[in-house]
Design a protein around this motif. Sequence first.
Motif, PDB file in Angstrom:
ATOM      1  N   ILE A 171      32.982 -24.636 138.041  1.00  0.00           N
ATOM      2  CA  ILE A 171      31.870 -24.586 137.084  1.00  0.00           C
ATOM      3  C   ILE A 171      30.821 -23.584 137.546  1.00  0.00           C
ATOM      4  N   LEU A 172      30.531 -23.568 138.827  1.00  0.00           N
ATOM      5  CA  LEU A 172      29.564 -22.616 139.370  1.00  0.00           C
ATOM      6  C   LEU A 172      30.028 -21.181 139.155  1.00  0.00           C
ATOM      7  N   ILE A 173      31.275 -20.896 139.479  1.00  0.00           N
ATOM      8  CA  ILE A 173      31.804 -19.534 139.314  1.00  0.00           C
ATOM      9  C   ILE A 173      31.814 -19.127 137.846  1.00  0.00           C
ATOM     10  N   PHE A 174      32.214 -20.029 136.961  1.00  0.00           N
ATOM     11  CA  PHE A 174      32.261 -19.705 135.542  1.00  0.00           C
ATOM     12  C   PHE A 174      30.861 -19.472 134.981  1.00  0.00           C
ATOM     13  N   SER A 175      29.892 -20.257 135.397  1.00  0.00           N
ATOM     14  CA  SER A 175      28.536 -20.068 134.892  1.00  0.00           C
ATOM     15  C   SER A 175      27.952 -18.738 135.382  1.00  0.00           C
ATOM     16  N   TRP A 176      28.203 -18.368 136.645  1.00  0.00           N
ATOM     17  CA  TRP A 176      27.752 -17.069 137.125  1.00  0.00           C
ATOM     18  C   TRP A 176      28.482 -15.938 136.429  1.00  0.00           C
ATOM     19  N   LEU A 177      29.740 -16.135 136.118  1.00  0.00           N
ATOM     20  CA  LEU A 177      30.489 -15.117 135.371  1.00  0.00           C
ATOM     21  C   LEU A 177      29.853 -14.890 134.004  1.00  0.00           C
ATOM     22  N   VAL A 178      29.484 -15.967 133.346  1.00  0.00           N
ATOM     23  CA  VAL A 178      28.828 -15.840 132.037  1.00  0.00           C
ATOM     24  C   VAL A 178      27.473 -15.156 132.193  1.00  0.00           C
ATOM     25  N   LEU A 179      26.698 -15.562 133.174  1.00  0.00           N
ATOM     26  CA  LEU A 179      25.363 -14.999 133.337  1.00  0.00           C
ATOM     27  C   LEU A 179      25.386 -13.516 133.722  1.00  0.00           C
ATOM     28  N   LEU A 180      26.362 -13.102 134.503  1.00  0.00           N
ATOM     29  CA  LEU A 180      26.367 -11.731 135.005  1.00  0.00           C
ATOM     30  C   LEU A 180      27.213 -10.764 134.191  1.00  0.00           C
ATOM     31  N   VAL A 181      28.125 -11.272 133.358  1.00  0.00           N
ATOM     32  CA  VAL A 181      29.014 -10.376 132.611  1.00  0.00           C
ATOM     33  C   VAL A 181      28.721 -10.393 131.118  1.00  0.00           C
ATOM     34  N   VAL A 182      28.441 -11.535 130.559  1.00  0.00           N
ATOM     35  CA  VAL A 182      28.307 -11.651 129.112  1.00  0.00           C
ATOM     36  C   VAL A 182      26.878 -11.381 128.650  1.00  0.00           C
ATOM     37  N   ILE A 183      25.902 -11.950 129.323  1.00  0.00           N
ATOM     38  CA  ILE A 183      24.526 -11.893 128.837  1.00  0.00           C
ATOM     39  C   ILE A 183      23.838 -10.537 129.044  1.00  0.00           C
ATOM     40  N   PRO A 184      23.971  -9.838 130.196  1.00  0.00           N
ATOM     41  CA  PRO A 184      23.247  -8.567 130.356  1.00  0.00           C
ATOM     42  C   PRO A 184      23.566  -7.510 129.303  1.00  0.00           C
ATOM     43  N   PRO A 185      24.818  -7.300 128.888  1.00  0.00           N
ATOM     44  CA  PRO A 185      25.019  -6.312 127.821  1.00  0.00           C
ATOM     45  C   PRO A 185      24.319  -6.681 126.517  1.00  0.00           C
ATOM     46  N   LYS A 186      24.213  -7.962 126.223  1.00  0.00           N
ATOM     47  CA  LYS A 186      23.507  -8.376 125.012  1.00  0.00           C
ATOM     48  C   LYS A 186      22.018  -8.074 125.122  1.00  0.00           C
ATOM     49  N   VAL A 187      21.449  -8.268 126.296  1.00  0.00           N
ATOM     50  CA  VAL A 187      20.021  -7.997 126.483  1.00  0.00           C
ATOM     51  C   VAL A 187      19.759  -6.496 126.470  1.00  0.00           C
ATOM     52  N   VAL A 188      20.618  -5.721 127.102  1.00  0.00           N
ATOM     53  CA  VAL A 188      20.425  -4.271 127.174  1.00  0.00           C
ATOM     54  C   VAL A 188      20.617  -3.630 125.802  1.00  0.00           C
ATOM     55  N   ALA A 189      21.463  -4.192 124.965  1.00  0.00           N
ATOM     56  CA  ALA A 189      21.727  -3.619 123.647  1.00  0.00           C
ATOM     57  C   ALA A 189      20.625  -3.921 122.640  1.00  0.00           C
ATOM     58  N   HIS A 190      19.631  -4.702 123.032  1.00  0.00           N
ATOM     59  CA  HIS A 190      18.550  -5.047 122.117  1.00  0.00           C
ATOM     60  C   HIS A 190      17.746  -3.810 121.763  1.00  0.00           C
ATOM     61  N   ILE A 191      17.458  -3.650 120.487  1.00  0.00           N
ATOM     62  CA  ILE A 191      16.691  -2.508 119.995  1.00  0.00           C
ATOM     63  C   ILE A 191      15.408  -3.044 119.365  1.00  0.00           C
ATOM     64  N   PHE A 192      14.291  -2.452 119.718  1.00  0.00           N
ATOM     65  CA  PHE A 192      13.029  -2.835 119.108  1.00  0.00           C
ATOM     66  C   PHE A 192      12.995  -2.342 117.668  1.00  0.00           C
TER      67      PHE A 192
END
Length: 55
Positions: free
Chosen positions: A12-33
């Motif tokens: 569970i720890l590894i999977f949660s870090w995988l989600v936090l470090l692989v899935v979420i940052p591209p979504k945040v970086v792709a945000h356009i004002f």
Amino acid sequence: MPQLNPAPWFAILIFSWLVLLVVIPPKVVAHIFQNEPTLQGAETPKTESWTWPWQ
């Protein structure tokens, strides 16, 4: 005592870090004002003293 078995919690720890470090940052970086900020000039606005009508 199942809480002493680290296998499910480690997975569970590894999977949660995988989600936090692989899935979420591209979504945040792709945000356009919606409204890009505009640069303002270097000159300062001219201020005048306020004339108080009740004094």
